[in-house]
Scaffold this motif. Structure first.
Motif, PDB file in Angstrom:
ATOM      1  N   ALA A 119      65.542  23.605  30.000  1.00 56.94           N
ATOM      2  CA  ALA A 119      64.786  22.424  29.562  1.00 56.94           C
ATOM      3  C   ALA A 119      64.818  22.308  28.037  1.00 56.94           C
ATOM      4  O   ALA A 119      64.957  21.215  27.485  1.00 56.94           O
ATOM      5  CB  ALA A 119      63.343  22.509  30.063  1.00 56.94           C
ATOM      6  N   LEU A 120      64.713  23.440  27.350  1.00 54.12           N
ATOM      7  CA  LEU A 120      64.743  23.416  25.875  1.00 54.12           C
ATOM      8  C   LEU A 120      66.119  22.999  25.366  1.00 54.12           C
ATOM      9  O   LEU A 120      66.232  22.325  24.343  1.00 54.12           O
ATOM     10  CB  LEU A 120      64.351  24.785  25.309  1.00 54.12           C
ATOM     11  N   GLU A 121      67.171  23.384  26.102  1.00 57.32           N
ATOM     12  CA  GLU A 121      68.533  22.953  25.719  1.00 57.32           C
ATOM     13  C   GLU A 121      68.654  21.432  25.754  1.00 57.32           C
ATOM     14  O   GLU A 121      69.425  20.844  25.011  1.00 57.32           O
ATOM     15  CB  GLU A 121      69.565  23.553  26.684  1.00 57.32           C
ATOM     16  N   HIS A 122      67.908  20.811  26.679  1.00 59.52           N
ATOM     17  CA  HIS A 122      67.939  19.340  26.798  1.00 59.52           C
ATOM     18  C   HIS A 122      66.868  18.686  25.916  1.00 59.52           C
ATOM     19  O   HIS A 122      66.551  17.501  26.105  1.00 59.52           O
ATOM     20  CB  HIS A 122      67.729  18.922  28.263  1.00 59.52           C
ATOM     21  N   ASP A 123      66.276  19.438  24.969  1.00 58.57           N
ATOM     22  CA  ASP A 123      65.230  18.931  24.045  1.00 58.57           C
ATOM     23  C   ASP A 123      64.032  18.343  24.776  1.00 58.57           C
ATOM     24  O   ASP A 123      63.540  17.272  24.408  1.00 58.57           O
ATOM     25  CB  ASP A 123      65.818  17.864  23.094  1.00 58.57           C
ATOM     26  N   HIS A 124      63.576  19.000  25.815  1.00 52.32           N
ATOM     27  CA  HIS A 124      62.448  18.488  26.589  1.00 52.32           C
ATOM     28  C   HIS A 124      61.107  18.873  25.985  1.00 52.32           C
ATOM     29  O   HIS A 124      60.950  19.951  25.416  1.00 52.32           O
ATOM     30  CB  HIS A 124      62.492  19.057  28.022  1.00 52.32           C
ATOM     31  N   GLU A 125      60.143  17.978  26.146  1.00 49.91           N
ATOM     32  CA  GLU A 125      58.741  18.304  25.902  1.00 49.91           C
ATOM     33  C   GLU A 125      58.259  18.985  27.192  1.00 49.91           C
ATOM     34  O   GLU A 125      58.490  18.476  28.283  1.00 49.91           O
ATOM     35  CB  GLU A 125      57.962  17.006  25.651  1.00 49.91           C
ATOM     36  N   ILE A 126      57.605  20.160  27.076  1.00 44.23           N
ATOM     37  CA  ILE A 126      57.221  20.905  28.288  1.00 44.23           C
ATOM     38  C   ILE A 126      55.704  21.005  28.413  1.00 44.23           C
ATOM     39  O   ILE A 126      55.021  21.359  27.447  1.00 44.23           O
ATOM     40  CB  ILE A 126      57.843  22.330  28.266  1.00 44.23           C
ATOM     41  N   ILE A 127      55.188  20.653  29.588  1.00 44.35           N
ATOM     42  CA  ILE A 127      53.747  20.777  29.870  1.00 44.35           C
ATOM     43  C   ILE A 127      53.547  21.964  30.814  1.00 44.35           C
ATOM     44  O   ILE A 127      53.993  21.926  31.967  1.00 44.35           O
ATOM     45  CB  ILE A 127      53.203  19.489  30.545  1.00 44.35           C
ATOM     46  N   PRO A 128      52.881  23.063  30.368  1.00 42.03           N
ATOM     47  CA  PRO A 128      52.640  24.186  31.286  1.00 42.03           C
ATOM     48  C   PRO A 128      51.514  23.857  32.270  1.00 42.03           C
ATOM     49  O   PRO A 128      50.464  23.346  31.877  1.00 42.03           O
ATOM     50  CB  PRO A 128      52.244  25.345  30.364  1.00 42.03           C
ATOM     51  N   VAL A 129      51.766  24.134  33.559  1.00 35.31           N
ATOM     52  CA  VAL A 129      50.765  23.898  34.607  1.00 35.31           C
ATOM     53  C   VAL A 129      50.601  25.196  35.395  1.00 35.31           C
ATOM     54  O   VAL A 129      51.586  25.752  35.885  1.00 35.31           O
ATOM     55  CB  VAL A 129      51.226  22.757  35.555  1.00 35.31           C
ATOM     56  N   LEU A 130      49.354  25.692  35.494  1.00 35.84           N
ATOM     57  CA  LEU A 130      49.094  26.912  36.266  1.00 35.84           C
ATOM     58  C   LEU A 130      48.634  26.509  37.657  1.00 35.84           C
ATOM     59  O   LEU A 130      47.600  25.859  37.813  1.00 35.84           O
ATOM     60  CB  LEU A 130      48.015  27.765  35.587  1.00 35.84           C
ATOM     61  N   ASN A 131      49.426  26.893  38.653  1.00 29.57           N
ATOM     62  CA  ASN A 131      49.145  26.497  40.038  1.00 29.57           C
ATOM     63  C   ASN A 131      48.471  27.654  40.786  1.00 29.57           C
ATOM     64  O   ASN A 131      48.472  28.791  40.337  1.00 29.57           O
ATOM     65  CB  ASN A 131      50.473  26.109  40.705  1.00 29.57           C
ATOM     66  N   LYS A 132      47.916  27.336  41.960  1.00 25.50           N
ATOM     67  CA  LYS A 132      47.291  28.306  42.882  1.00 25.50           C
ATOM     68  C   LYS A 132      46.049  28.982  42.279  1.00 25.50           C
ATOM     69  O   LYS A 132      45.815  30.170  42.491  1.00 25.50           O
ATOM     70  CB  LYS A 132      48.308  29.381  43.329  1.00 25.50           C
ATOM     71  N   ILE A 133      45.264  28.216  41.493  1.00 24.31           N
ATOM     72  CA  ILE A 133      44.055  28.799  40.888  1.00 24.31           C
ATOM     73  C   ILE A 133      42.959  29.040  41.925  1.00 24.31           C
ATOM     74  O   ILE A 133      41.971  29.701  41.648  1.00 24.31           O
ATOM     75  CB  ILE A 133      43.493  27.913  39.748  1.00 24.31           C
ATOM     76  N   ASP A 134      43.142  28.473  43.149  1.00 23.26           N
ATOM     77  CA  ASP A 134      42.125  28.658  44.205  1.00 23.26           C
ATOM     78  C   ASP A 134      42.251  30.022  44.882  1.00 23.26           C
ATOM     79  O   ASP A 134      41.365  30.427  45.627  1.00 23.26           O
ATOM     80  CB  ASP A 134      42.258  27.546  45.258  1.00 23.26           C
ATOM     81  N   LEU A 135      43.356  30.749  44.636  1.00 24.18           N
ATOM     82  CA  LEU A 135      43.543  32.043  45.303  1.00 24.18           C
ATOM     83  C   LEU A 135      42.707  33.127  44.622  1.00 24.18           C
ATOM     84  O   LEU A 135      42.551  33.116  43.400  1.00 24.18           O
ATOM     85  CB  LEU A 135      45.021  32.461  45.277  1.00 24.18           C
ATOM     86  N   PRO A 136      42.174  34.077  45.404  1.00 24.10           N
ATOM     87  CA  PRO A 136      41.332  35.131  44.821  1.00 24.10           C
ATOM     88  C   PRO A 136      42.085  35.982  43.785  1.00 24.10           C
ATOM     89  O   PRO A 136      41.488  36.496  42.851  1.00 24.10           O
ATOM     90  CB  PRO A 136      40.932  35.993  46.024  1.00 24.10           C
ATOM     91  N   ALA A 137      43.421  36.113  43.953  1.00 24.83           N
ATOM     92  CA  ALA A 137      44.200  36.965  43.042  1.00 24.83           C
ATOM     93  C   ALA A 137      44.593  36.262  41.746  1.00 24.83           C
ATOM     94  O   ALA A 137      45.243  36.860  40.886  1.00 24.83           O
ATOM     95  CB  ALA A 137      45.455  37.450  43.762  1.00 24.83           C
ATOM     96  N   ALA A 138      44.226  34.992  41.584  1.00 24.82           N
ATOM     97  CA  ALA A 138      44.630  34.229  40.388  1.00 24.82           C
ATOM     98  C   ALA A 138      43.975  34.820  39.142  1.00 24.82           C
ATOM     99  O   ALA A 138      42.789  35.139  39.148  1.00 24.82           O
ATOM    100  CB  ALA A 138      44.243  32.768  40.552  1.00 24.82           C
ATOM    101  N   ASP A 139      44.789  34.971  38.081  1.00 24.55           N
ATOM    102  CA  ASP A 139      44.279  35.484  36.805  1.00 24.55           C
ATOM    103  C   ASP A 139      44.806  34.558  35.710  1.00 24.55           C
ATOM    104  O   ASP A 139      45.835  34.814  35.096  1.00 24.55           O
ATOM    105  CB  ASP A 139      44.769  36.928  36.612  1.00 24.55           C
ATOM    106  N   VAL A 140      44.071  33.480  35.481  1.00 24.40           N
ATOM    107  CA  VAL A 140      44.545  32.397  34.612  1.00 24.40           C
ATOM    108  C   VAL A 140      44.752  32.867  33.173  1.00 24.40           C
ATOM    109  O   VAL A 140      45.785  32.584  32.561  1.00 24.40           O
ATOM    110  CB  VAL A 140      43.547  31.212  34.663  1.00 24.40           C
ATOM    111  N   ASP A 141      43.794  33.617  32.626  1.00 26.76           N
ATOM    112  CA  ASP A 141      43.895  34.034  31.212  1.00 26.76           C
ATOM    113  C   ASP A 141      45.099  34.944  30.983  1.00 26.76           C
ATOM    114  O   ASP A 141      45.803  34.827  29.985  1.00 26.76           O
ATOM    115  CB  ASP A 141      42.610  34.759  30.772  1.00 26.76           C
ATOM    116  N   ARG A 142      45.317  35.869  31.922  1.00 29.61           N
ATOM    117  CA  ARG A 142      46.453  36.794  31.785  1.00 29.61           C
ATOM    118  C   ARG A 142      47.779  36.029  31.799  1.00 29.61           C
ATOM    119  O   ARG A 142      48.674  36.285  30.991  1.00 29.61           O
ATOM    120  CB  ARG A 142      46.428  37.818  32.932  1.00 29.61           C
TER     121      ARG A 142
END
Length: 597
Positions: A119-142
């Motif tokens: 994506a960076l090679e194509h000069d893209h703007e990138i939006i990070p999205v964290l998925n599966k935050i509803d799962l008990p094992a999710a660790d968003v900060d990490r």
């Protein structure tokens, strides 16, 4: 154009790209609840059965933002597997931005990195999205910290979502319209459109997916395909919503399909530039780098009458998937067929399955192999695709094999097993760093060792937690020999392979053991041998079916029984001389998965 956004969804396998695409489509009202099904954009049966995306798909959506503006969103759902990286790169060239989906339980994986770099090679703007935050094992900060450390993307504005539950979808759509750039182009300039994808429709002929960079396309226009030099009148233009829908024109910055009555499949080359015949553009677009196949395998029709049908099917399939190559080939045992090149083993399996399902073909495939560079004593260098074509060892001065740089991300507790596997495959460690609690290992490995069962074994020893990505590194000289397999004294072309001399005996023994289990028993003994030149290095024997010929002899002289047994022995000997050994279809690929756990 300020209200158009073209974006791709990129991620590692199983991080939730297709599910997020489903939710975005539902939120924008593209599909009603009655028509909805999971993985809406995965249209092929193989995709739905395997739960993976193989073909990138596009859909146009209308979204009303919080400030009341209506935006046109062109979404592209891309595959995650390394074998389909060419699909991803083509899709990214049609967009200005990307949504990077990262699983909040797994974190950054090998394909996450590979796709971000594309994506960076194509000069893209990138939006990070964290998925599966509803799962008990999710660790968003990490995971946010990991994205910043490993990829270097700012995660202060990362969006937290659960695509399954439908949480945070509105925030993703708002971020799309606020943070992604709109397309740039000149509506008054001559038409310039990029041919992103094409496929064959039995009713409409060749359908092409295009991204309009300048100008516009309308039915009735005469367009020129610049690389092919052909001119065609446009019959229909349309968009996917996700169903095909005809429109009056495709304007600058938009993505849609065109039908131009293209009869010759070879004319619609992916990466070509489409322009107007009367007012052509001065120079074509860059197009795409051609993909480099790494795994080769020969495909032959079971019935030789189907050769023409196989050729036609490969041409149509190549139109839909430009990343595989094919050329005609003949074999003494299997007749006429094609030597095909693929980007990996999964790619090979998918193409073979699509040929069998979509085109009703019965195929025999040979052992997959890679390309070797053979230096002959007369100074010539030849590319060797098929091990059975290896020149006489007397005429060979050296053989070079392809190497890859493999990147493996693995949890600490499985690191020892992964290093052992890479060493076993003749790997040379080039780097080992830590990403939080996980190790990022870089190894130089011969591609020949990776082709068959490396990925399967990596997944099994790491319980599915290791992720793997690779890129081609170059050719290197080694002590390589051709190993042939003899069944009942006859050479089996499809199982010839090139191996390192130090591994030859071990590989030969394993392959003979596998074949002993896979080849059905006959009425006579069948020897299975592995040989290098005239020297047999391994052997197994499949015992014959035995009929108890002495069952009718109750008591009496022993010589009577001996006579019957001798007669049976003579019959078996004669049968072995004239008997043919039938090897079932599918045995070859099965035999090559050599590792016995």
């Amino acid at each position: 154009m300020k209200h158009i956004r073209n974006f791709a969804i990129i991620a590692h396998i199983d991080h939730g790209k297709s599910t997020l695409a489903d939710r975005i489509m539902q939120y924008c009202g593209a599909i009603n609840s009655r028509e909805f099904r999971d993985q809406m954009l995965d249209s092929m049966d193989i995709e739905r059965e395997r739960g993976i995306t193989i073909k990138a798909q596009t859909v146009r959506l209308n979204y009303q933002s919080k400030d009341g503006q209506i935006y046109e969103l062109n979404l592209m759902d891309t595959p995650g597997h390394v074998d389909f990286a060419y699909e991803v790169s083509r899709s990214l060239s049609a967009c200005e931005g990307s949504i990077l989906v990262v699983d909040a339980t797994q974190g950054v994986e090998a394909q996450t990195l590979a796709n971000v770099y594309q994506a960076l090679e194509h000069d893209h703007e990138i939006i990070p999205v964290l998925n599966k935050i509803d799962l008990p094992a999710a660790d968003v900060d990490r995971v946010k910290q990991q994205i910043e450390d490993v990829i270097g993307l700012d995660c202060s504005q990362a969006i937290e979502v659960s695509a399954k539950q439908g949480l945070g979808i509105c925030d993703v759509l708002e971020a799309l319209v606020e943070r992604l750039p709109h397309p740039i182009g000149d509506r008054e300039a001559p038409l310039k459109a990029l041919l992103v994808d094409s496929w064959y429709d039995p009713y409409m002929g060749v359908v092409t997916l295009v991204r309009v960079k300048d100008g516009s396309i309308r039915p009735g226009m005469k367009v020129k395909l610049m690389a092919a030099g052909m001119i065609y009148p446009i019959e229909k233009v349309g968009i996917f919503t996700p169903k095909p829908k005809e429109v009056s024109e495709l304007k600058t910055g938009e993505i849609g399909y065109i039908i131009a009555g293209i009869k010759s499949v070879g004319d619609a080359r992916v990466g070509d530039t489409i322009t107007e015949e009367k007012r052509p553009t001065a120079e074509p677009l860059k197009g795409f780098k051609p993909s480099i196949p790494v795994v080769f395998c020969s495909l032959f029709p079971v019935d030789t009458v189907d050769y023409g049908k196989l050729k036609e099917s490969l041409v149509k399939l190549h139109l839909n998937d430009a990343s595989f190559t094919f050329e005609p080939e003949t074999s003494q045992a299997l007749g006429f067929g094609f030597r095909c090149g693929f980007l990996g083993m999964l790619h090979l399996e998918v193409i073979e399955e699509r040929l069998e399902r979509e085109y009703n073909l019965d195929l025999v495939s040979t052992a997959p192999s890679v390309v070797y560079k053979v230096h002959l004593t007369n100074g010539e260098v030849i590319d060797l695709h098929n091990p059975s074509d290896m020149p006489d060892p007397v005429n060979i001065s050296s053989v070079e094999e392809p190497w890859i740089l493999a990147k493996i991300i693995v949890p600490d507790e499985y690191l020892g097993s992964v290093l052992q596997l890479c060493e076993e495959k003749r790997g040379i460690q080039s780097n080992l760093t830590y990403v939080g609690s996980r190790a990022l290992v870089e190894y130089l490995i011969p591609l020949n060792e990776v082709v068959y069962d490396f990925y399967d074994r990596l997944k099994s020893i790491s319980r599915g937690y290791a992720s793997f990505d690779y890129q081609f590194h170059g050719f290197q000289e080694n002590d390589l020999v051709k190993m042939t397999i003899l069944v009942n004294g006859e050479q089996v072309d499809a199982l010839s392979m090139i191996v390192h001399r130090s591994n030859a005996e071990y590989r030969g023994r394993l392959l003979c053991e596998r074949l002993k289990d896979l080849v059905p028993r006959h009425m006579f003994k069948i020897p299975i041998q592995a040989a290098i030149g005239g020297k047999v290095i391994a052997r197994e024997t499949i015992s014959a079916f035995r009929k108890d010929v002495t069952a009718k002899c109750y008591g009496g002289d022993i010589s009577r029984k001996r006579k019957l047994l001798e007669k049976q022995k003579e019959g078996k000997k004669k049968m072995r001389e004239i008997g043919n050994v039938k090897i079932p279809h599918g045995t070859f690929l099965e035999a090559l998965k050599m590792h016995k756990d």
